[in-house]
Structures are given as structure tokens and as C-alpha cells.
Design a protein around this motif. Structure first.
Motif, PDB file in Angstrom:
ATOM      1  N   HIS A  41       2.084   1.287   5.652  1.00 21.49           N
ATOM      2  CA  HIS A  41       2.086   2.630   5.064  1.00 21.49           C
ATOM      3  C   HIS A  41       2.011   2.556   3.544  1.00 21.49           C
ATOM      4  O   HIS A  41       1.236   3.285   2.921  1.00 21.49           O
ATOM      5  CB  HIS A  41       3.339   3.392   5.470  1.00 21.49           C
ATOM      6  CG  HIS A  41       3.253   3.994   6.817  1.00 21.49           C
ATOM      7  ND1 HIS A  41       4.356   4.169   7.612  1.00 21.49           N
ATOM      8  CD2 HIS A  41       2.207   4.478   7.542  1.00 21.49           C
ATOM      9  CE1 HIS A  41       3.993   4.729   8.743  1.00 21.49           C
ATOM     10  NE2 HIS A  41       2.699   4.915   8.732  1.00 21.49           N
ATOM     11  N   GLN A  42       2.833   1.705   2.942  1.00 17.08           N
ATOM     12  CA  GLN A  42       2.841   1.590   1.480  1.00 17.08           C
ATOM     13  C   GLN A  42       1.523   1.023   0.969  1.00 17.08           C
ATOM     14  O   GLN A  42       0.997   1.479  -0.043  1.00 17.08           O
ATOM     15  CB  GLN A  42       3.999   0.704   1.010  1.00 17.08           C
ATOM     16  CG  GLN A  42       4.149   0.662  -0.493  1.00 17.08           C
ATOM     17  CD  GLN A  42       4.477   2.015  -1.089  1.00 17.08           C
ATOM     18  OE1 GLN A  42       5.311   2.729  -0.575  1.00 17.08           O
ATOM     19  NE2 GLN A  42       3.800   2.379  -2.153  1.00 17.08           N
ATOM     20  N   PHE A  43       0.971   0.040   1.663  1.00 15.16           N
ATOM     21  CA  PHE A  43      -0.301  -0.550   1.259  1.00 15.16           C
ATOM     22  C   PHE A  43      -1.409   0.504   1.260  1.00 15.16           C
ATOM     23  O   PHE A  43      -2.188   0.610   0.311  1.00 15.16           O
ATOM     24  CB  PHE A  43      -0.661  -1.707   2.203  1.00 15.16           C
ATOM     25  CG  PHE A  43      -1.904  -2.431   1.807  1.00 15.16           C
ATOM     26  CD1 PHE A  43      -1.881  -3.394   0.821  1.00 15.16           C
ATOM     27  CD2 PHE A  43      -3.109  -2.142   2.415  1.00 15.16           C
ATOM     28  CE1 PHE A  43      -3.023  -4.073   0.454  1.00 15.16           C
ATOM     29  CE2 PHE A  43      -4.268  -2.801   2.066  1.00 15.16           C
ATOM     30  CZ  PHE A  43      -4.225  -3.772   1.077  1.00 15.16           C
ATOM     31  N   GLU A  44      -1.493   1.304   2.330  1.00 19.94           N
ATOM     32  CA  GLU A  44      -2.513   2.352   2.408  1.00 19.94           C
ATOM     33  C   GLU A  44      -2.314   3.408   1.317  1.00 19.94           C
ATOM     34  O   GLU A  44      -3.279   3.871   0.722  1.00 19.94           O
ATOM     35  CB  GLU A  44      -2.488   3.017   3.779  1.00 19.94           C
ATOM     36  CG  GLU A  44      -3.033   2.148   4.867  1.00 19.94           C
ATOM     37  CD  GLU A  44      -2.995   2.824   6.228  1.00 19.94           C
ATOM     38  OE1 GLU A  44      -2.596   4.017   6.319  1.00 19.94           O
ATOM     39  OE2 GLU A  44      -3.362   2.169   7.209  1.00 19.94           O
ATOM     40  N   LEU A  47      -3.394   1.843  -1.973  1.00 19.77           N
ATOM     41  CA  LEU A  47      -4.843   1.666  -1.970  1.00 19.77           C
ATOM     42  C   LEU A  47      -5.537   3.000  -2.225  1.00 19.77           C
ATOM     43  O   LEU A  47      -6.485   3.072  -3.010  1.00 19.77           O
ATOM     44  CB  LEU A  47      -5.309   1.067  -0.641  1.00 19.77           C
ATOM     45  CG  LEU A  47      -6.793   0.807  -0.493  1.00 19.77           C
ATOM     46  CD1 LEU A  47      -7.260  -0.239  -1.500  1.00 19.77           C
ATOM     47  CD2 LEU A  47      -7.121   0.359   0.911  1.00 19.77           C
ATOM     48  N   ALA A  48      -5.076   4.055  -1.569  1.00 18.30           N
ATOM     49  CA  ALA A  48      -5.682   5.379  -1.731  1.00 18.30           C
ATOM     50  C   ALA A  48      -5.568   5.858  -3.184  1.00 18.30           C
ATOM     51  O   ALA A  48      -6.477   6.538  -3.686  1.00 18.30           O
ATOM     52  CB  ALA A  48      -5.033   6.374  -0.787  1.00 18.30           C
ATOM     53  N   LYS A  49      -4.486   5.510  -3.867  1.00 22.18           N
ATOM     54  CA  LYS A  49      -4.314   5.921  -5.259  1.00 22.18           C
ATOM     55  C   LYS A  49      -5.322   5.228  -6.177  1.00 22.18           C
ATOM     56  O   LYS A  49      -5.675   5.772  -7.218  1.00 22.18           O
ATOM     57  CB  LYS A  49      -2.898   5.605  -5.752  1.00 22.18           C
ATOM     58  CG  LYS A  49      -1.849   6.512  -5.171  1.00 22.18           C
ATOM     59  CD  LYS A  49      -0.481   6.377  -5.818  1.00 22.18           C
ATOM     60  CE  LYS A  49      -0.139   5.052  -6.380  1.00 22.18           C
ATOM     61  NZ  LYS A  49       1.251   4.934  -6.849  1.00 22.18           N
ATOM     62  N   HIS A  50      -5.784   4.029  -5.798  1.00 20.02           N
ATOM     63  CA  HIS A  50      -6.668   3.253  -6.673  1.00 20.02           C
ATOM     64  C   HIS A  50      -8.142   3.370  -6.316  1.00 20.02           C
ATOM     65  O   HIS A  50      -8.984   2.792  -7.000  1.00 20.02           O
ATOM     66  CB  HIS A  50      -6.239   1.783  -6.652  1.00 20.02           C
ATOM     67  CG  HIS A  50      -4.900   1.574  -7.274  1.00 20.02           C
ATOM     68  ND1 HIS A  50      -3.744   1.532  -6.527  1.00 20.02           N
ATOM     69  CD2 HIS A  50      -4.515   1.430  -8.562  1.00 20.02           C
ATOM     70  CE1 HIS A  50      -2.718   1.357  -7.323  1.00 20.02           C
ATOM     71  NE2 HIS A  50      -3.159   1.289  -8.565  1.00 20.02           N
ATOM     72  N   LEU A  51      -8.455   4.105  -5.271  1.00 24.27           N
ATOM     73  CA  LEU A  51      -9.861   4.295  -4.904  1.00 24.27           C
ATOM     74  C   LEU A  51     -10.436   5.470  -5.683  1.00 24.27           C
ATOM     75  O   LEU A  51      -9.733   6.428  -5.979  1.00 24.27           O
ATOM     76  CB  LEU A  51      -9.990   4.553  -3.389  1.00 24.27           C
ATOM     77  CG  LEU A  51      -9.661   3.380  -2.494  1.00 24.27           C
ATOM     78  CD1 LEU A  51      -9.765   3.810  -1.026  1.00 24.27           C
ATOM     79  CD2 LEU A  51     -10.600   2.213  -2.748  1.00 24.27           C
ATOM     80  N   PRO A  52     -11.716   5.397  -6.007  1.00 26.53           N
ATOM     81  CA  PRO A  52     -12.335   6.512  -6.762  1.00 26.53           C
ATOM     82  C   PRO A  52     -12.435   7.784  -5.938  1.00 26.53           C
ATOM     83  O   PRO A  52     -12.436   7.849  -4.784  1.00 26.53           O
ATOM     84  CB  PRO A  52     -13.723   6.000  -7.094  1.00 26.53           C
ATOM     85  CG  PRO A  52     -13.945   4.770  -6.309  1.00 26.53           C
ATOM     86  CD  PRO A  52     -12.632   4.339  -5.758  1.00 26.53           C
TER      87      PRO A  52
END
Length: 52
Positions: A41-44, A47-52
Motif C-alpha cells: 500500500h505504501q509503495f503504491e 509511486l503514485a505521488k512521483h508519477l507525472p
């Protein structure tokens, strides 16, 4: 559970089994070394915060 023949009768049957596994056995809050000791959950979330 994987059928004795080693194959599912349909794609839908396979999807249902995967969903059942994720809901009952796969712990989304447990930390994983492959994810840098983040939970899935934390990884996703990160990751979502760093995707354009």
C-alpha cells in the motif's frame, strides 16, 4: 486453489481465484524487502505521488 489439471477452465475462474488469494492470504500491510521494506500500500501510494 489451482485445479488438479494445472489450468483454469476460464479466464474468469482464474481472476476469481486471484481475487480470493489477495483478499484472504496476501497481506498488503506487511513490509516487503523487494519494495525497500515498504508495504505494498505504501509503495503504491509513494509511486503514485512521483508519477507525472
Amino acid at each position: 486453489m489451482l485445479p488438479h489439471s494445472g489450468a483454469f477452465a476460464s479466464l474468469e475462474e482464474a481472476r476469481l481465484e486471484v481475487a480470493y488469494y489477495l483478499d484472504t492470504y496476501f497481506n498488503l500491510d506487511r513490509r516487503h524487502s523487494a519494495l525497500g521494506y515498504y508495504s505494498p500500500h505504501q509503495f503504491e501510494h509513494d509511486l503514485a505521488k512521483h508519477l507525472p
